[in-house]
Scaffold this motif. Structure first.
Motif, short mmCIF file in Angstrom:
data_model
loop_
_atom_site.label_atom_id
_atom_site.label_comp_id
_atom_site.label_asym_id
_atom_site.label_seq_id
_atom_site.Cartn_x
_atom_site.Cartn_y
_atom_site.Cartn_z
N ASP A 111 8.40 -29.45 -14.70
CA ASP A 111 9.06 -30.76 -14.61
C ASP A 111 9.54 -31.24 -15.98
O ASP A 111 10.63 -31.78 -16.13
CB ASP A 111 8.10 -31.82 -14.02
CG ASP A 111 7.77 -31.52 -12.57
OD1 ASP A 111 8.49 -30.68 -11.97
OD2 ASP A 111 6.81 -32.11 -12.04
N GLU A 112 8.68 -31.02 -16.99
CA GLU A 112 9.04 -31.39 -18.36
C GLU A 112 10.26 -30.59 -18.81
O GLU A 112 11.16 -31.10 -19.48
CB GLU A 112 7.89 -31.07 -19.33
CG GLU A 112 6.79 -32.10 -19.37
CD GLU A 112 5.70 -31.64 -20.33
OE1 GLU A 112 5.99 -31.47 -21.53
OE2 GLU A 112 4.57 -31.42 -19.85
N SER A 166 23.42 -33.24 -21.33
CA SER A 166 24.19 -34.48 -21.40
C SER A 166 24.99 -34.59 -22.71
O SER A 166 25.91 -35.38 -22.82
CB SER A 166 23.26 -35.69 -21.27
OG SER A 166 22.44 -35.79 -22.42
N ASP A 206 18.01 -31.41 -19.22
CA ASP A 206 18.99 -32.47 -18.90
C ASP A 206 19.45 -33.21 -20.16
O ASP A 206 20.62 -33.57 -20.29
CB ASP A 206 18.38 -33.48 -17.91
CG ASP A 206 18.38 -32.92 -16.49
OD1 ASP A 206 19.11 -31.93 -16.24
OD2 ASP A 206 17.63 -33.45 -15.65
N LYS A 207 18.52 -33.43 -21.07
CA LYS A 207 18.83 -34.14 -22.32
C LYS A 207 19.93 -33.38 -23.09
O LYS A 207 20.92 -33.96 -23.53
CB LYS A 207 17.55 -34.25 -23.16
CG LYS A 207 17.75 -34.69 -24.60
CD LYS A 207 18.01 -36.18 -24.69
CE LYS A 207 18.15 -36.63 -26.13
NZ LYS A 207 18.64 -37.99 -26.24
N LEU A 232 12.71 -29.37 -17.01
CA LEU A 232 13.96 -29.85 -16.40
C LEU A 232 14.49 -31.09 -17.14
O LEU A 232 15.68 -31.20 -17.41
CB LEU A 232 13.75 -30.17 -14.92
CG LEU A 232 13.52 -28.93 -14.03
CD1 LEU A 232 13.10 -29.34 -12.63
CD2 LEU A 232 14.78 -28.06 -13.98
N LEU A 233 13.59 -32.01 -17.48
CA LEU A 233 13.99 -33.22 -18.22
C LEU A 233 14.55 -32.84 -19.59
O LEU A 233 15.54 -33.39 -20.07
CB LEU A 233 12.79 -34.16 -18.39
CG LEU A 233 12.31 -34.87 -17.13
CD1 LEU A 233 10.97 -35.56 -17.38
CD2 LEU A 233 13.35 -35.88 -16.66
N PHE A 234 13.87 -31.89 -20.21
CA PHE A 234 14.25 -31.40 -21.53
C PHE A 234 15.67 -30.82 -21.50
O PHE A 234 16.53 -31.15 -22.32
CB PHE A 234 13.23 -30.33 -21.94
CG PHE A 234 13.44 -29.73 -23.30
CD1 PHE A 234 13.01 -30.39 -24.43
CD2 PHE A 234 14.05 -28.48 -23.45
CE1 PHE A 234 13.18 -29.83 -25.69
CE2 PHE A 234 14.22 -27.92 -24.70
CZ PHE A 234 13.79 -28.61 -25.83
#
Length: 302
Positions: A132-133, A143, A139-140, A135-137
């Motif tokens: 999960d971490e 972007s 995405d950053k 995926l967030l990483f």
């Protein structure tokens, strides 16, 4: 050799210090050609690793980690890293999933926006974070830049490294085999031997000796009687106190550096090695252009 359908090209590995570039290169090439240390900024020069298989050859260029320069040597390292972006077919921007986003990454992305070369985001050390971490990483980063590919890997464990190689090959142009199949680097042995010795000093002295060391190879000789290779090298430090640390009590540290370096040098050369090490103080060598030149850091080559 220029087989029809054979693909070849140059891939730059770029990223903040200590993201695992050298570990990746050593994993792919299968030999120790880039020094590994848990200290940032251990790679000072372009190290080319050559990966060859039946249908393709990838020449990897491992750049110094991008950071804000603090001295002439730092300026030189930055110049190499930036120039490399213009010379290659693909740029691998490697980031460390454990450390997360940093201002250094912002600096690199600004540099990437000035190039038309395809850029892969390679997220290393995925074995050490929760999915999960991760995926967030990702995405950053997504972007902020339009990456051609995003590939999560663990260079140390080897996870997904094959997938990355296959993806790189898809983007390579058809071209010649630049190097013989059994050649893994274009650096002279002298350079790699110096790097192996420097690695051992960094490993063994931990925080006491930062980046203020260099290694000069004074002589490499193969004597007619027997197959042994004799190597004389000088470890250069900036202060007398550092000299004392590198030599150690009754020469114990220098002896251990020599013992460990010799094992790697013998593996590199495939023969018995006699290694003689000296330690010399050259105050403030990192800011003296003539001393940088003597140690092989020549700006005009890049």
């Amino acid at each position: 050799m220029n087989n029809k359908g054979f693909k070849s090209g140059f891939v730059s590995i770029i990223g903040r210090p200590n993201v695992g570039k050298s570990t990746f290169l050593n994993r792919v090439i299968g030999q120790k050609i880039a020094i590994m240390s848990d200290k940032p900024q251990t790679t000072r020069n372009k190290i080319q690793g050559v990966y060859t298989e039946n249908e393709a050859q990838i020449v990897f260029i491992d750049t110094p980690g991008i950071h804000k320069p603090k001295h002439k040597l730092g300026d030189f390292m930055m110049k190499i890293a930036q120039n490399t972006l213009k010379e290659v077919d693909i740029i691998m921007f490697m980031v460390n999933a454990v450390e997360g986003w940093g201002r250094g990454d912002e600096f690199i992305i600004e540099k990437l926006k000035q190039t038309n070369t395809p850029v892969f985001l390679v997220v290393n050390k995925i074995d050490q974070v929760h999915p999960d971490e991760l995926l967030l990483f990702i995405d950053k980063y997504r972007s902020l830049y339009d990456f051609k590919e995003i590939v999560p890997i663990s260079a140390l464990e080897g996870n997904n490294v094959e997938t990355l190689l296959e993806t790189l090959k898809k983007y390579l142009p058809e071209g010649p085999q630049y190097y013989p199949a059994d050649q893994v680097t274009d650096h002279p042995e002298r350079f790699i031997i110096a790097e192996l010795i420097r690695e051992k000093v960094l490993h063994l002295t931990r925080e006491e000796i930062p980046h203020s060391i260099a290694v000069g190879i004074d002589a490499i000789q193969k004597r007619e009687s027997g197959n042994a290779v004799y190597v004389n090298a000088t470890i250069i430090v900036e202060r007398d106190s550092q000299k004392g640390i590198v030599i150690g009590k009754q020469g114990s540290m220098l002896k251990e550096v020599g013992k460990r370096a010799r094992v790697d040098i013998e593996a590199l050369l495939g023969s018995k090695v006699f290694l003689e090490l000296w330690v010399k103080v050259q105050k403030d060598w990192r800011n003296k252009a003539s001393q940088l030149r003597d140690l092989g850091f020549r700006e005009d080559e890049y």
